[in-house]
Design an enzyme around this catalytic site. Structure first.
Site, PDB file in Angstrom:
ATOM      1  N   GLY A   1      -7.735   7.561   8.374  1.00 33.37           N
ATOM      2  CA  GLY A   1      -7.854   7.630   9.833  1.00 33.37           C
ATOM      3  C   GLY A   1      -9.290   7.860  10.272  1.00 33.37           C
TER       4      GLY A   1
ATOM      5  N   ASP B 199       0.840  -1.198   0.000  1.00 33.19           N
ATOM      6  CA  ASP B 199       0.000   0.000   0.000  1.00 33.19           C
ATOM      7  C   ASP B 199       0.879   1.253   0.000  1.00 33.19           C
ATOM      8  OD1 ASP B 199      -2.415   1.396   0.219  1.00 33.19           O
ATOM      9  OD2 ASP B 199      -2.391   1.371   2.412  1.00 33.19           O
ATOM     10  N   HIS B 200       0.453   2.278  -0.709  1.00 39.54           N
ATOM     11  CA  HIS B 200       1.108   3.603  -0.666  1.00 39.54           C
ATOM     12  C   HIS B 200       2.623   3.559  -0.822  1.00 39.54           C
ATOM     13  CE1 HIS B 200      -2.204   6.312   0.072  1.00 39.54           C
ATOM     14  NE2 HIS B 200      -2.705   5.464   0.951  1.00 39.54           N
TER      15      HIS B 200
ATOM     16  N   SER C  70     -12.456   3.625   7.497  1.00 36.27           N
ATOM     17  CA  SER C  70     -12.785   3.493   8.925  1.00 36.27           C
ATOM     18  C   SER C  70     -13.679   4.651   9.357  1.00 36.27           C
ATOM     19  CB  SER C  70     -11.509   3.500   9.775  1.00 36.27           C
ATOM     20  OG  SER C  70     -10.757   2.338   9.531  1.00 36.27           O
TER      21      SER C  70
ATOM     22  N   GLU D  50      -2.897   6.381  -7.944  1.00 35.50           N
ATOM     23  CA  GLU D  50      -3.644   7.474  -7.308  1.00 35.50           C
ATOM     24  C   GLU D  50      -3.207   8.783  -7.927  1.00 35.50           C
ATOM     25  OE1 GLU D  50      -3.266   7.701  -3.033  1.00 35.50           O
ATOM     26  OE2 GLU D  50      -4.044   9.741  -3.011  1.00 35.50           O
TER      27      GLU D  50
ATOM     28  N   ASN E  47      -7.803   0.179   8.030  1.00 36.03           N
ATOM     29  CA  ASN E  47      -6.580   0.202   8.817  1.00 36.03           C
ATOM     30  C   ASN E  47      -6.888   0.599  10.261  1.00 36.03           C
ATOM     31  OD1 ASN E  47      -4.098   0.764   9.972  1.00 36.03           O
ATOM     32  ND2 ASN E  47      -3.252   1.810   8.203  1.00 36.03           N
ATOM     33  N   THR E  48      -7.403   1.822  10.443  1.00 36.08           N
ATOM     34  CA  THR E  48      -7.603   2.358  11.799  1.00 36.08           C
ATOM     35  C   THR E  48      -8.423   1.427  12.685  1.00 36.08           C
ATOM     36  OG1 THR E  48      -7.599   4.545  10.807  1.00 36.08           O
ATOM     37  CG2 THR E  48      -8.373   4.394  13.072  1.00 36.08           C
TER      38      THR E  48
END
Ligand SMILES: [Zn+2]
Length: 293
Positions: free
Chosen positions: A180, A82-83, A210, A134, A231-232
């Protein structure tokens, strides 16, 4: 290796009005937890190991454990980077057996982003892996909750140009989503999402899911989002499980003369269970099953 969560899995999900859950993991217990959830629901998932988690766990060890867990899972589990902004890191993960990577060139000017992403697509496709791209920065930090800078929204025309110019297999969209967890859920721009979908024929990816209301997620999935990053909520579940285990331990100590256990398995197992519960809920939600919890 054969890649179990290939672009076909994404496209099938998109056609069926479902999305794959893509879970960011930082350690062994989280990875085991999301794989267990996938097994339980017989659902394909993606495990996102890195890039930022590599700073904690080390690239080699975390990549190896993610791939080992994915390969031994009795479900289709793809391992995704990811990223990533570093092509050397992408190369290392592809060599380690990752089935997909996200190249995040969102900080670059569009033409430069197209050029770099196209190079990553060539590299990844040579390994049989697929690429997520992206083109507008998604607000916030994927490793932290709290107020982040507001990002630009994905422009549908630029998205079409980007996908056409790069050959990416999936596109992360910025439609008001924020990395987040935040005080109030961000409002998603569904008109923009529909317009992107009309202009772009690859599956779309939603980061920062999230805390979004379930209805908003369902709408996003119905408009072509085929991968949703989580994720969060997994981090929070891990922490809550660990805190509960510590509190239970304190209780035991208070009511008897037992000394505090240093058995880490007794502390980590509840954290793993808590992550599994959250992963189950997400997989069910994204596959269109009503969840009652
Ligand atoms: Zn993200």
């Amino acid at each position: 290796m054969t890649h179990v969560c290939d672009t076909r899995a994404l496209r099938t999900a998109q056609q069926d009005g479902r999305a794959l859950a893509a879970f960011s993991v930082y350690n062994l217990e989280q990875t085991q937890a999301v794989c267990a959830a996938a097994e339980e629901l017989h659902a394909p998932i993606l495990v996102q190991a890195g890039s930022s988690a590599f700073r904690h766990a080390g690239r080699g060890p975390l990549a190896a454990l993610a791939i080992a867990c994915a390969e031994s899972a009795r479900a289709d589990v793809g391992v995704h980077l990811d990223h990533a902004t570093d092509v050397d890191e992408i190369r290392a993960c592809l060599a380690a057996g990752y089935g997909s990577v996200m190249y995040d060139g969102s900080a670059l000017a569009l033409d430069r982003n197209i050029e770099r992403t196209r190079e990553v697509v060539e590299l990844a496709h040579a390994h049989g892996a697929w690429v997520e791209g992206e083109l507008a920065g998604i607000a916030g930090d994927e490793d932290a909750s709290g107020a982040g800078p507001s990002g630009a929204l994905t422009d549908p025309d630029a998205a079409a140009r980007f996908v056409h110019g790069t050959g990416v297999d999936a596109l992360a969209v910025a439609i008001g989503n924020v990395h987040g967890m935040h005080a109030g859920p961000p409002a998603l721009d569904f008109d923009r999402l529909a317009e992107i979908r009309a202009r772009v024929d690859v599956p779309l990816v939603l980061h920062g899911a999230s805390g979004l209301p379930e209805d908003a997620l369902r709408t996003a999935v119905s408009l072509g989002v085929a991968k949703v990053n989580v994720n969060t909520e997994l981090r929070r579940a891990f922490r809550a499980g660990l805190e509960q285990a510590l509190a239970d331990e304190d209780d035991l100590t208070k009511h008897g003369d037992v000394t505090k256990s240093d058995d880490l398995t007794k502390l980590l197992a509840p954290a793993r269970d808590a992550v599994r519960e959250v992963a189950l809920r997400w997989i069910a939600l994204l596959s269109g099953t009503r969840v009652t919890a």
